[in-house]
Scaffold this active site. Structure first.
Site, PDB file in Angstrom:
ATOM      1  N   CYS A  59      34.179  33.925  64.917  1.00  0.00           N
ATOM      2  CA  CYS A  59      34.408  32.487  65.042  1.00  0.00           C
ATOM      3  C   CYS A  59      33.801  32.032  66.361  1.00  0.00           C
ATOM      4  O   CYS A  59      33.946  32.710  67.380  1.00  0.00           O
ATOM      5  CB  CYS A  59      35.910  32.200  65.028  1.00  0.00           C
ATOM      6  SG  CYS A  59      36.316  30.450  65.193  1.00  0.00           S
TER       7      CYS A  59
ATOM      8  N   GLU B 222      36.947  27.900  57.538  1.00  0.00           N
ATOM      9  CA  GLU B 222      36.733  26.577  58.145  1.00  0.00           C
ATOM     10  C   GLU B 222      37.928  25.661  57.910  1.00  0.00           C
ATOM     11  O   GLU B 222      38.354  24.934  58.810  1.00  0.00           O
ATOM     12  CB  GLU B 222      35.450  25.941  57.612  1.00  0.00           C
ATOM     13  CG  GLU B 222      34.180  26.693  57.980  1.00  0.00           C
ATOM     14  CD  GLU B 222      34.082  27.044  59.452  1.00  0.00           C
ATOM     15  OE1 GLU B 222      34.571  26.274  60.299  1.00  0.00           O
ATOM     16  OE2 GLU B 222      33.532  28.124  59.763  1.00  0.00           O
TER      17      GLU B 222
ATOM     18  N   HIS C 272      40.885  25.957  60.183  1.00  0.00           N
ATOM     19  CA  HIS C 272      40.800  25.280  61.480  1.00  0.00           C
ATOM     20  C   HIS C 272      41.484  23.905  61.436  1.00  0.00           C
ATOM     21  O   HIS C 272      41.944  23.415  62.469  1.00  0.00           O
ATOM     22  CB  HIS C 272      39.339  25.071  61.883  1.00  0.00           C
ATOM     23  CG  HIS C 272      38.686  26.270  62.513  1.00  0.00           C
ATOM     24  ND1 HIS C 272      39.063  26.761  63.741  1.00  0.00           N
ATOM     25  CD2 HIS C 272      37.659  27.056  62.095  1.00  0.00           C
ATOM     26  CE1 HIS C 272      38.292  27.806  64.053  1.00  0.00           C
ATOM     27  NE2 HIS C 272      37.434  28.014  63.072  1.00  0.00           N
TER      28      HIS C 272
HETATM   29 NI    NI Z   1      35.911  29.497  63.206  1.00  0.00          NI
END
Ligand code: NI
Length: 178
Positions: free
Chosen positions: A100, A143, A146
């Protein structure tokens, strides 16, 4: 358009629940996505979520063409996904190594659902609805996590499978941080 600084793990902004986008096709949304694209490209990432550049909105981008960092991974179409929702199709999961941009220099072995339906909207407000599996499904789950303040280390089952990329995988491109 600009390359923006990427927040790193430890920053409380990465732990927030992101707000839904309420208006599509606005100059502000186009500018945000352009900045996200520039930032992801500059760092050679496979995906980026708006909170990673400090914007707490439900916007993610991802896409993988021929990436030497993922030699076995099938290509993932370049996608802007706004207000996403995910649903696993079954209980099947698999584990694979993830990185990440907010956790630079590290990799961890992360379980993800193998088969997934996701939906949301593009930047113009047109609906997106896809059934995916494998690497594509993994990238989307990473994603979208997040957007609810979840970073991949929180999902690692065995923390012995978490470490520095250059130690775990000597010889891998050191610029490969995502
Ligand atoms: Ni990430």
């Amino acid at each position: 358009m600009a390359v923006r600084p990427v927040l790193r793990m430890g920053d409380p902004l990465l732990l927030r629940q992101a707000e839904p986008v309420r208006e599509f096709d606005t100059p502000a949304l186009h500018e945000l996505v352009a900045d996200m694209r520039d930032t992801m490209a500059a760092l050679n990432g496979a995906g980026l979520a708006a909170p990673q550049i400090g914007v707490s909105l439900q916007v993610v981008i991802f896409g993988v063409s021929a990436n030497p960092r993922y030699p076995d991974a099938e290509p993932v179409p370049e996608t802007v996904l706004v207000n996403p929702q995910l649903a696993a199709l079954d209980d099947a999961m698999d584990e694979a190594w993830e990185g990440c941009l907010s956790v630079p220099g590290m990799r961890g072995l992360v379980p993800r659902y193998t088969n997934l339906v996701y939906q949301g909207f593009d930047i113009h407000g047109q609906p997106i609805h896809r059934t995916v599996s494998g690497f594509h499904a993994r990238v989307v789950q990473h994603e979208v996590d997040h957007l609810s303040g979840v970073l991949y280390p929180m999902r690692i089952r065995d923390l012995r499978k978490f470490g520095f990329t250059e130690v775990l995988f000597p010889g891998l491109d050191p610029a490969a941080d995502d």
